[in-house]
Design a protein around this motif. Structure first.
Motif, PDB file in Angstrom:
ATOM      1  N   ASP A 190      37.434  10.920  -0.569  1.00  0.00           N
ATOM      2  CA  ASP A 190      37.877   9.966  -1.582  1.00  0.00           C
ATOM      3  C   ASP A 190      36.625   9.285  -2.132  1.00  0.00           C
ATOM      4  O   ASP A 190      35.978   8.509  -1.418  1.00  0.00           O
ATOM      5  CB  ASP A 190      38.819   8.932  -0.964  1.00  0.00           C
ATOM      6  CG  ASP A 190      39.412   7.988  -1.997  1.00  0.00           C
ATOM      7  OD1 ASP A 190      38.864   7.902  -3.110  1.00  0.00           O
ATOM      8  OD2 ASP A 190      40.420   7.322  -1.680  1.00  0.00           O
ATOM      9  N   PRO A 191      36.229   9.550  -3.385  1.00  0.00           N
ATOM     10  CA  PRO A 191      34.985   8.985  -3.910  1.00  0.00           C
ATOM     11  C   PRO A 191      35.003   7.475  -4.044  1.00  0.00           C
ATOM     12  O   PRO A 191      33.950   6.861  -4.226  1.00  0.00           O
ATOM     13  CB  PRO A 191      34.847   9.665  -5.283  1.00  0.00           C
ATOM     14  CG  PRO A 191      36.238  10.055  -5.662  1.00  0.00           C
ATOM     15  CD  PRO A 191      36.935  10.385  -4.374  1.00  0.00           C
ATOM     16  N   SER A 192      36.183   6.854  -3.972  1.00  0.00           N
ATOM     17  CA  SER A 192      36.252   5.394  -4.076  1.00  0.00           C
ATOM     18  C   SER A 192      35.974   4.706  -2.747  1.00  0.00           C
ATOM     19  O   SER A 192      35.846   3.485  -2.701  1.00  0.00           O
ATOM     20  CB  SER A 192      37.628   4.970  -4.602  1.00  0.00           C
ATOM     21  OG  SER A 192      38.663   5.392  -3.736  1.00  0.00           O
ATOM     22  N   VAL A 193      35.870   5.473  -1.636  1.00  0.00           N
ATOM     23  CA  VAL A 193      35.498   4.905  -0.342  1.00  0.00           C
ATOM     24  C   VAL A 193      33.979   4.778  -0.316  1.00  0.00           C
ATOM     25  O   VAL A 193      33.262   5.778  -0.397  1.00  0.00           O
ATOM     26  CB  VAL A 193      35.980   5.794   0.815  1.00  0.00           C
ATOM     27  CG1 VAL A 193      35.505   5.228   2.158  1.00  0.00           C
ATOM     28  CG2 VAL A 193      37.499   5.902   0.802  1.00  0.00           C
ATOM     29  N   ASP A 194      33.481   3.568  -0.211  1.00  0.00           N
ATOM     30  CA  ASP A 194      32.047   3.317  -0.324  1.00  0.00           C
ATOM     31  C   ASP A 194      31.249   4.124   0.695  1.00  0.00           C
ATOM     32  O   ASP A 194      31.439   3.983   1.902  1.00  0.00           O
ATOM     33  CB  ASP A 194      31.756   1.823  -0.132  1.00  0.00           C
ATOM     34  CG  ASP A 194      32.377   0.962  -1.213  1.00  0.00           C
ATOM     35  OD1 ASP A 194      32.385   1.413  -2.371  1.00  0.00           O
ATOM     36  OD2 ASP A 194      32.857  -0.138  -0.905  1.00  0.00           O
ATOM     37  N   GLY A 195      30.355   4.965   0.205  1.00  0.00           N
ATOM     38  CA  GLY A 195      29.421   5.684   1.053  1.00  0.00           C
ATOM     39  C   GLY A 195      29.929   6.980   1.652  1.00  0.00           C
ATOM     40  O   GLY A 195      29.126   7.755   2.186  1.00  0.00           O
ATOM     41  N   GLU A 196      31.228   7.272   1.576  1.00  0.00           N
ATOM     42  CA  GLU A 196      31.756   8.449   2.269  1.00  0.00           C
ATOM     43  C   GLU A 196      31.221   9.746   1.680  1.00  0.00           C
ATOM     44  O   GLU A 196      30.792  10.652   2.413  1.00  0.00           O
ATOM     45  CB  GLU A 196      33.289   8.456   2.224  1.00  0.00           C
ATOM     46  CG  GLU A 196      33.895   9.619   3.000  1.00  0.00           C
ATOM     47  CD  GLU A 196      35.413   9.561   3.050  1.00  0.00           C
ATOM     48  OE1 GLU A 196      35.941   9.100   4.075  1.00  0.00           O
ATOM     49  OE2 GLU A 196      36.054   9.961   2.056  1.00  0.00           O
ATOM     50  N   TRP A 197      31.221   9.850   0.357  1.00  0.00           N
ATOM     51  CA  TRP A 197      30.762  11.066  -0.289  1.00  0.00           C
ATOM     52  C   TRP A 197      29.271  11.283  -0.016  1.00  0.00           C
ATOM     53  O   TRP A 197      28.831  12.365   0.378  1.00  0.00           O
ATOM     54  CB  TRP A 197      31.043  10.991  -1.794  1.00  0.00           C
ATOM     55  CG  TRP A 197      30.760  12.265  -2.534  1.00  0.00           C
ATOM     56  CD1 TRP A 197      30.691  13.536  -2.022  1.00  0.00           C
ATOM     57  CD2 TRP A 197      30.492  12.391  -3.923  1.00  0.00           C
ATOM     58  NE1 TRP A 197      30.424  14.445  -3.012  1.00  0.00           N
ATOM     59  CE2 TRP A 197      30.290  13.772  -4.198  1.00  0.00           C
ATOM     60  CE3 TRP A 197      30.426  11.482  -4.969  1.00  0.00           C
ATOM     61  CZ2 TRP A 197      30.005  14.245  -5.468  1.00  0.00           C
ATOM     62  CZ3 TRP A 197      30.151  11.960  -6.244  1.00  0.00           C
ATOM     63  CH2 TRP A 197      29.958  13.326  -6.488  1.00  0.00           C
ATOM     64  N   ASP A 198      28.472  10.228  -0.200  1.00  0.00           N
ATOM     65  CA  ASP A 198      27.029  10.341   0.033  1.00  0.00           C
ATOM     66  C   ASP A 198      26.736  10.678   1.493  1.00  0.00           C
ATOM     67  O   ASP A 198      25.848  11.481   1.794  1.00  0.00           O
ATOM     68  CB  ASP A 198      26.327   9.040  -0.347  1.00  0.00           C
ATOM     69  CG  ASP A 198      26.311   8.811  -1.852  1.00  0.00           C
ATOM     70  OD1 ASP A 198      26.435   9.794  -2.594  1.00  0.00           O
ATOM     71  OD2 ASP A 198      26.186   7.645  -2.269  1.00  0.00           O
ATOM     72  N   GLU A 234      30.893   0.685   7.665  1.00  0.00           N
ATOM     73  CA  GLU A 234      29.684   0.986   6.917  1.00  0.00           C
ATOM     74  C   GLU A 234      29.234   2.392   7.274  1.00  0.00           C
ATOM     75  O   GLU A 234      28.876   2.671   8.420  1.00  0.00           O
ATOM     76  CB  GLU A 234      28.597  -0.030   7.262  1.00  0.00           C
ATOM     77  CG  GLU A 234      27.274   0.183   6.554  1.00  0.00           C
ATOM     78  CD  GLU A 234      26.252  -0.854   6.975  1.00  0.00           C
ATOM     79  OE1 GLU A 234      25.809  -1.633   6.108  1.00  0.00           O
ATOM     80  OE2 GLU A 234      25.907  -0.907   8.180  1.00  0.00           O
ATOM     81  N   VAL A 235      29.257   3.297   6.302  1.00  0.00           N
ATOM     82  CA  VAL A 235      28.883   4.687   6.552  1.00  0.00           C
ATOM     83  C   VAL A 235      27.400   4.760   6.897  1.00  0.00           C
ATOM     84  O   VAL A 235      26.557   4.153   6.223  1.00  0.00           O
ATOM     85  CB  VAL A 235      29.186   5.563   5.321  1.00  0.00           C
ATOM     86  CG1 VAL A 235      28.702   6.995   5.544  1.00  0.00           C
ATOM     87  CG2 VAL A 235      30.678   5.547   5.018  1.00  0.00           C
ATOM     88  N   GLU A 236      27.084   5.488   7.950  1.00  0.00           N
ATOM     89  CA  GLU A 236      25.700   5.625   8.388  1.00  0.00           C
ATOM     90  C   GLU A 236      24.847   6.207   7.263  1.00  0.00           C
ATOM     91  O   GLU A 236      25.181   7.233   6.676  1.00  0.00           O
ATOM     92  CB  GLU A 236      25.653   6.542   9.608  1.00  0.00           C
ATOM     93  CG  GLU A 236      24.346   6.503  10.374  1.00  0.00           C
ATOM     94  CD  GLU A 236      24.462   7.202  11.716  1.00  0.00           C
ATOM     95  OE1 GLU A 236      24.323   6.531  12.755  1.00  0.00           O
ATOM     96  OE2 GLU A 236      24.710   8.427  11.726  1.00  0.00           O
ATOM     97  N   GLY A 237      23.742   5.530   6.961  1.00  0.00           N
ATOM     98  CA  GLY A 237      22.866   5.967   5.889  1.00  0.00           C
ATOM     99  C   GLY A 237      23.213   5.411   4.531  1.00  0.00           C
ATOM    100  O   GLY A 237      22.466   5.630   3.561  1.00  0.00           O
ATOM    101  N   SER A 238      24.334   4.683   4.411  1.00  0.00           N
ATOM    102  CA  SER A 238      24.761   4.093   3.132  1.00  0.00           C
ATOM    103  C   SER A 238      25.086   2.615   3.358  1.00  0.00           C
ATOM    104  O   SER A 238      26.261   2.251   3.492  1.00  0.00           O
ATOM    105  CB  SER A 238      25.982   4.824   2.565  1.00  0.00           C
ATOM    106  OG  SER A 238      25.690   6.183   2.319  1.00  0.00           O
ATOM    107  N   PRO A 239      24.074   1.759   3.434  1.00  0.00           N
ATOM    108  CA  PRO A 239      24.299   0.338   3.747  1.00  0.00           C
ATOM    109  C   PRO A 239      25.221  -0.332   2.734  1.00  0.00           C
ATOM    110  O   PRO A 239      25.179  -0.044   1.542  1.00  0.00           O
ATOM    111  CB  PRO A 239      22.893  -0.270   3.692  1.00  0.00           C
ATOM    112  CG  PRO A 239      21.957   0.883   3.859  1.00  0.00           C
ATOM    113  CD  PRO A 239      22.643   2.056   3.230  1.00  0.00           C
ATOM    114  N   LEU A 240      26.048  -1.228   3.243  1.00  0.00           N
ATOM    115  CA  LEU A 240      26.923  -2.007   2.375  1.00  0.00           C
ATOM    116  C   LEU A 240      26.127  -3.078   1.644  1.00  0.00           C
ATOM    117  O   LEU A 240      25.045  -3.488   2.089  1.00  0.00           O
ATOM    118  CB  LEU A 240      28.031  -2.659   3.206  1.00  0.00           C
ATOM    119  CG  LEU A 240      29.042  -1.716   3.851  1.00  0.00           C
ATOM    120  CD1 LEU A 240      29.979  -2.486   4.773  1.00  0.00           C
ATOM    121  CD2 LEU A 240      29.843  -0.975   2.790  1.00  0.00           C
TER     122      LEU A 240
END
Length: 314
Positions: free
Chosen positions: A198-206, A146-152
Protein backbone atom coordinates in the motif's frame (compact mmCIF):
# COMPACT_ATOMS: atom_id res chain seq x y z
CA UNK A 1 -14.64 32.10 -2.59
CA UNK A 2 -13.66 32.75 1.02
CA UNK A 3 -10.98 30.58 2.58
CA UNK A 4 -12.14 28.20 5.31
CA UNK A 5 -10.35 25.91 7.75
CA UNK A 6 -11.04 22.90 5.51
CA UNK A 7 -9.21 24.63 2.66
CA UNK A 8 -6.12 25.19 4.82
CA UNK A 9 -6.30 21.58 5.97
CA UNK A 10 -6.38 20.41 2.36
CA UNK A 11 -3.33 22.51 1.45
CA UNK A 12 -1.34 21.11 4.37
CA UNK A 13 -2.39 17.56 3.50
CA UNK A 14 -1.16 17.99 -0.08
CA UNK A 15 2.15 19.42 1.09
CA UNK A 16 2.69 16.69 3.69
CA UNK A 17 1.66 13.82 1.41
CA UNK A 18 3.60 15.10 -1.59
CA UNK A 19 0.87 14.10 -4.01
CA UNK A 20 -2.80 14.77 -4.66
CA UNK A 21 -3.55 11.03 -4.69
CA UNK A 22 -2.16 10.40 -1.19
CA UNK A 23 -3.67 13.59 0.20
CA UNK A 24 -7.11 12.69 -1.16
CA UNK A 25 -6.95 9.29 0.56
CA UNK A 26 -5.96 10.89 3.85
CA UNK A 27 -8.78 13.43 3.60
CA UNK A 28 -11.34 10.84 2.53
CA UNK A 29 -12.21 12.54 -0.76
CA UNK A 30 -11.68 11.67 -4.41
CA UNK A 31 -8.61 12.96 -6.23
CA UNK A 32 -10.64 14.87 -8.85
CA UNK A 33 -12.59 16.73 -6.15
CA UNK A 34 -9.37 17.64 -4.31
CA UNK A 35 -7.82 18.84 -7.59
CA UNK A 36 -10.87 21.03 -8.23
CA UNK A 37 -10.72 22.40 -4.69
CA UNK A 38 -7.03 23.25 -5.08
CA UNK A 39 -7.72 25.15 -8.30
CA UNK A 40 -10.45 27.19 -6.56
CA UNK A 41 -8.13 28.02 -3.67
CA UNK A 42 -5.40 29.11 -6.08
CA UNK A 43 -7.87 31.33 -7.93
CA UNK A 44 -9.02 32.84 -4.63
CA UNK A 45 -5.43 33.61 -3.62
CA UNK A 46 -4.45 34.62 -7.16
CA UNK A 47 -1.33 32.46 -7.25
CA UNK A 48 -0.02 28.95 -7.92
CA UNK A 49 0.53 27.04 -4.68
CA UNK A 50 1.95 23.76 -5.96
CA UNK A 51 4.02 22.60 -8.90
CA UNK A 52 2.41 19.50 -10.43
CA UNK A 53 5.14 17.07 -11.45
CA UNK A 54 5.16 13.49 -12.69
CA UNK A 55 6.30 12.27 -9.26
CA UNK A 56 3.86 14.37 -7.25
CA UNK A 57 3.39 17.93 -5.99
CA UNK A 58 5.73 20.36 -4.27
CA UNK A 59 4.97 23.84 -2.95
CA UNK A 60 5.95 26.91 -4.92
CA UNK A 61 7.67 29.78 -3.01
CA UNK A 62 4.23 31.40 -2.76
CA UNK A 63 2.80 28.09 -1.55
CA UNK A 64 5.45 27.78 1.16
CA UNK A 65 4.55 31.24 2.39
CA UNK A 66 0.84 30.36 2.58
CA UNK A 67 1.58 27.05 4.31
CA UNK A 68 3.75 28.85 6.86
CA UNK A 69 0.72 30.91 7.88
CA UNK A 70 -1.79 28.06 7.58
CA UNK A 71 -0.11 25.55 9.90
CA UNK A 72 -0.18 27.72 13.06
CA UNK A 73 -3.82 28.60 12.36
CA UNK A 74 -4.76 24.92 12.08
CA UNK A 75 -2.87 24.09 15.26
CA UNK A 76 -4.65 26.88 17.15
CA UNK A 77 -8.03 25.76 15.81
CA UNK A 78 -7.34 22.14 16.81
CA UNK A 79 -6.31 23.24 20.31
CA UNK A 80 -9.43 25.40 20.64
CA UNK A 81 -11.72 22.52 19.63
CA UNK A 82 -9.92 20.05 21.90
CA UNK A 83 -10.10 22.35 24.91
CA UNK A 84 -13.76 23.15 24.29
CA UNK A 85 -14.65 19.46 24.05
CA UNK A 86 -12.70 18.67 27.19
CA UNK A 87 -14.61 21.33 29.09
CA UNK A 88 -18.01 20.23 27.83
CA UNK A 89 -17.63 16.44 27.81
CA UNK A 90 -15.40 15.61 30.77
CA UNK A 91 -12.31 13.37 30.72
CA UNK A 92 -11.41 12.15 27.23
CA UNK A 93 -8.47 10.19 25.85
CA UNK A 94 -7.84 10.61 22.12
CA UNK A 95 -5.84 7.75 20.64
CA UNK A 96 -4.34 7.42 17.19
CA UNK A 97 -2.93 4.20 15.79
CA UNK A 98 -1.77 2.46 12.68
CA UNK A 99 -3.39 -0.97 12.26
CA UNK A 100 -2.31 -3.46 14.92
CA UNK A 101 -3.46 -6.71 16.47
CA UNK A 102 -2.79 -5.13 19.86
CA UNK A 103 -5.56 -2.54 19.50
CA UNK A 104 -8.52 -4.53 20.94
CA UNK A 105 -6.59 -5.58 24.04
CA UNK A 106 -5.21 -2.07 24.49
CA UNK A 107 -8.66 -0.48 24.40
CA UNK A 108 -10.03 -3.13 26.76
CA UNK A 109 -7.32 -2.39 29.32
CA UNK A 110 -7.77 1.37 29.02
CA UNK A 111 -11.51 1.11 29.56
CA UNK A 112 -10.89 -0.97 32.66
CA UNK A 113 -8.22 1.40 34.01
CA UNK A 114 -10.10 4.63 33.14
CA UNK A 115 -13.82 3.75 33.43
CA UNK A 116 -14.91 7.40 33.61
CA UNK A 117 -12.87 8.52 30.60
CA UNK A 118 -14.28 8.64 27.07
CA UNK A 119 -11.91 7.05 24.55
CA UNK A 120 -11.72 8.23 20.93
CA UNK A 121 -9.82 6.14 18.38
CA UNK A 122 -8.42 7.29 15.02
CA UNK A 123 -6.85 4.59 12.82
CA UNK A 124 -4.76 5.80 9.87
CA UNK A 125 -2.34 4.06 7.51
CA UNK A 126 -0.02 7.08 7.71
CA UNK A 127 2.16 7.17 10.82
CA UNK A 128 3.37 10.67 9.89
CA UNK A 129 -0.22 11.95 9.75
CA UNK A 130 -0.90 10.59 13.24
CA UNK A 131 2.27 12.22 14.59
CA UNK A 132 1.23 15.56 13.12
CA UNK A 133 -2.21 15.23 14.71
CA UNK A 134 -0.61 14.49 18.08
CA UNK A 135 1.72 17.48 17.83
CA UNK A 136 -1.25 19.69 16.89
CA UNK A 137 -3.21 18.62 19.97
CA UNK A 138 -5.80 16.64 18.03
CA UNK A 139 -4.63 13.39 19.65
CA UNK A 140 -3.21 12.65 23.10
CA UNK A 141 -1.19 9.59 22.09
CA UNK A 142 -0.35 7.80 18.85
CA UNK A 143 0.86 4.21 18.41
CA UNK A 144 2.85 4.07 15.17
CA UNK A 145 5.40 1.92 13.36
CA UNK A 146 8.56 3.19 11.69
CA UNK A 147 9.85 1.16 8.74
CA UNK A 148 13.54 0.34 9.12
CA UNK A 149 15.57 2.65 6.90
CA UNK A 150 12.68 5.13 6.45
CA UNK A 151 12.64 7.44 9.50
CA UNK A 152 9.37 9.10 10.41
CA UNK A 153 8.99 12.88 10.38
CA UNK A 154 8.63 13.47 14.13
CA UNK A 155 7.39 16.99 14.97
CA UNK A 156 9.25 18.89 17.67
CA UNK A 157 7.90 18.49 21.19
CA UNK A 158 6.58 14.94 20.93
CA UNK A 159 7.80 12.38 23.45
CA UNK A 160 8.50 8.92 22.04
CA UNK A 161 8.49 5.65 23.97
CA UNK A 162 9.84 2.55 22.21
CA UNK A 163 7.57 -0.48 22.47
CA UNK A 164 9.65 -2.75 20.20
CA UNK A 165 13.04 -1.68 18.89
CA UNK A 166 12.85 -4.14 16.00
CA UNK A 167 9.66 -6.02 15.18
CA UNK A 168 10.20 -8.48 12.30
CA UNK A 169 7.81 -8.27 9.39
CA UNK A 170 6.47 -11.64 8.25
CA UNK A 171 5.05 -12.53 4.83
CA UNK A 172 1.47 -13.55 4.07
CA UNK A 173 0.67 -15.95 1.22
CA UNK A 174 -2.03 -18.31 0.03
CA UNK A 175 -2.47 -21.42 2.16
CA UNK A 176 -1.44 -23.64 -0.78
CA UNK A 177 1.65 -21.62 -1.72
CA UNK A 178 4.69 -23.95 -1.97
CA UNK A 179 6.61 -21.86 0.58
CA UNK A 180 3.77 -22.23 3.13
CA UNK A 181 4.95 -25.78 3.83
CA UNK A 182 8.04 -24.38 5.60
CA UNK A 183 8.13 -22.79 9.05
CA UNK A 184 10.63 -20.14 7.88
CA UNK A 185 10.69 -18.80 4.32
CA UNK A 186 13.70 -17.64 2.30
CA UNK A 187 13.18 -14.32 0.53
CA UNK A 188 14.66 -15.81 -2.64
CA UNK A 189 11.91 -18.45 -2.68
CA UNK A 190 9.42 -15.61 -3.28
CA UNK A 191 11.46 -13.85 -5.97
CA UNK A 192 9.03 -14.76 -8.78
CA UNK A 193 5.90 -13.85 -6.81
CA UNK A 194 4.10 -10.55 -7.21
CA UNK A 195 4.41 -8.49 -4.03
CA UNK A 196 1.63 -6.10 -3.07
CA UNK A 197 2.16 -2.96 -0.98
CA UNK A 198 0.00 0.00 0.00
CA UNK A 199 1.91 3.12 -1.16
CA UNK A 200 0.04 5.28 1.37
CA UNK A 201 1.71 3.41 4.27
CA UNK A 202 4.70 5.59 5.14
CA UNK A 203 7.98 3.91 4.23
CA UNK A 204 6.59 0.48 3.30
CA UNK A 205 7.27 0.68 -0.43
CA UNK A 206 10.76 2.17 0.02
CA UNK A 207 11.61 -0.37 2.72
CA UNK A 208 10.58 -3.30 0.56
CA UNK A 209 12.51 -2.05 -2.47
CA UNK A 210 15.59 -1.53 -0.29
CA UNK A 211 15.47 -5.12 0.96
CA UNK A 212 15.06 -6.48 -2.57
CA UNK A 213 18.00 -4.41 -3.79
CA UNK A 214 20.26 -5.78 -1.05
CA UNK A 215 19.19 -9.34 -1.93
CA UNK A 216 19.72 -8.71 -5.65
CA UNK A 217 16.05 -9.39 -6.44
CA UNK A 218 13.57 -7.50 -8.57
CA UNK A 219 10.10 -9.07 -8.20
CA UNK A 220 7.04 -7.36 -9.68
CA UNK A 221 5.24 -4.98 -7.30
CA UNK A 222 1.52 -4.25 -7.12
CA UNK A 223 0.01 -1.22 -5.39
CA UNK A 224 -3.22 -2.02 -3.55
CA UNK A 225 -5.06 -1.12 -0.38
CA UNK A 226 -5.42 -3.62 2.47
CA UNK A 227 -8.73 -5.18 1.40
CA UNK A 228 -7.70 -5.60 -2.24
CA UNK A 229 -4.34 -7.02 -1.18
CA UNK A 230 -6.05 -9.61 1.02
CA UNK A 231 -8.13 -10.87 -1.90
CA UNK A 232 -5.04 -11.10 -4.11
CA UNK A 233 -3.10 -13.01 -1.46
CA UNK A 234 -5.86 -15.52 -0.72
CA UNK A 235 -6.32 -16.24 -4.44
CA UNK A 236 -2.59 -16.85 -4.88
CA UNK A 237 -2.05 -13.79 -7.08
CA UNK A 238 0.36 -12.06 -4.70
CA UNK A 239 2.28 -12.17 -1.43
CA UNK A 240 2.76 -9.28 0.98
CA UNK A 241 4.68 -8.21 4.07
CA UNK A 242 2.56 -8.28 7.21
CA UNK A 243 2.76 -7.73 10.95
CA UNK A 244 3.77 -10.81 12.96
CA UNK A 245 0.67 -10.38 15.15
CA UNK A 246 -1.57 -10.91 12.09
CA UNK A 247 -3.81 -13.95 11.90
CA UNK A 248 -4.19 -16.76 12.17
CA UNK A 249 -6.50 -17.25 9.17
CA UNK A 250 -7.76 -20.46 7.59
CA UNK A 251 -7.33 -19.14 4.03
CA UNK A 252 -3.88 -17.58 4.46
CA UNK A 253 -0.42 -18.64 5.66
CA UNK A 254 1.79 -16.23 7.60
CA UNK A 255 5.47 -17.09 7.87
CA UNK A 256 8.66 -15.39 9.11
CA UNK A 257 11.40 -14.56 6.62
CA UNK A 258 14.83 -16.05 7.11
CA UNK A 259 17.19 -13.47 8.60
CA UNK A 260 14.31 -11.03 9.24
CA UNK A 261 15.29 -8.57 6.46
CA UNK A 262 12.09 -6.52 6.93
CA UNK A 263 11.49 -4.83 10.27
CA UNK A 264 9.80 -1.86 11.93
CA UNK A 265 10.21 0.03 15.19
CA UNK A 266 7.06 0.37 17.30
CA UNK A 267 6.61 3.73 19.03
CA UNK A 268 4.12 5.45 21.31
CA UNK A 269 4.09 9.23 20.84
CA UNK A 270 2.51 11.57 23.37
CA UNK A 271 1.56 15.19 22.81
CA UNK A 272 3.44 18.06 24.45
CA UNK A 273 2.09 18.81 27.91
CA UNK A 274 0.35 15.45 28.34
CA UNK A 275 0.02 14.19 31.91
CA UNK A 276 3.10 12.04 32.53
CA UNK A 277 1.51 9.52 34.90
CA UNK A 278 -1.41 8.91 32.55
CA UNK A 279 0.93 8.47 29.57
CA UNK A 280 3.00 5.94 31.52
CA UNK A 281 -0.15 3.94 32.31
CA UNK A 282 -1.27 4.09 28.67
CA UNK A 283 2.14 2.77 27.60
CA UNK A 284 2.06 -0.12 30.11
CA UNK A 285 -1.42 -1.12 28.92
CA UNK A 286 -0.21 -1.04 25.31
CA UNK A 287 2.82 -3.17 26.19
CA UNK A 288 0.64 -5.77 27.93
CA UNK A 289 -1.82 -5.82 25.00
CA UNK A 290 0.99 -6.24 22.49
CA UNK A 291 2.47 -9.14 24.44
CA UNK A 292 -0.97 -10.77 24.57
CA UNK A 293 -1.40 -10.41 20.78
CA UNK A 294 2.12 -11.70 20.12
CA UNK A 295 1.73 -14.83 22.21
CA UNK A 296 -1.67 -15.54 20.68
CA UNK A 297 -0.11 -15.89 17.20
CA UNK A 298 1.75 -19.24 16.82
CA UNK A 299 4.36 -18.17 14.20
CA UNK A 300 5.29 -15.07 16.19
CA UNK A 301 5.30 -16.96 19.49
CA UNK A 302 7.72 -19.48 17.95
CA UNK A 303 9.89 -16.63 16.64
CA UNK A 304 10.02 -15.01 20.07
CA UNK A 305 11.13 -18.31 21.62
CA UNK A 306 13.85 -18.84 19.02
CA UNK A 307 15.20 -15.37 19.71
CA UNK A 308 14.81 -15.60 23.50
CA UNK A 309 12.79 -12.38 23.45
CA UNK A 310 12.40 -10.55 26.78
CA UNK A 311 8.74 -10.17 25.81
CA UNK A 312 8.24 -13.79 26.92
CA UNK A 313 9.44 -13.02 30.43
CA UNK A 314 7.41 -9.82 30.79
Amino acid sequence: MELEVRHLRALCAIADAGSLHKAARQLGVSQPSLTTQLRRIERALDGELFLRERTGCRPTPFGRSVLGRARPLLAEMAALVAEARALSQGPRLRIGSTASGALPGWLRRLHRRLPDTETDLVVDVSANALLRMTAAGQLDVAFVHEVEGSPLQVPAGLRLRVLMEREPQFVSMARDHPAAARSVVELRDLATDRWTVDPSVDGEWDGLRRVFAVAGLDPPLLHADYHTATSLIVSGEAVAPCQPTSGPREDMAIRPLSGDPLAVRLLLATRPGAHEATCAQVYEDLRAAYREAALRTPPYRAWLRRHASPLLAA
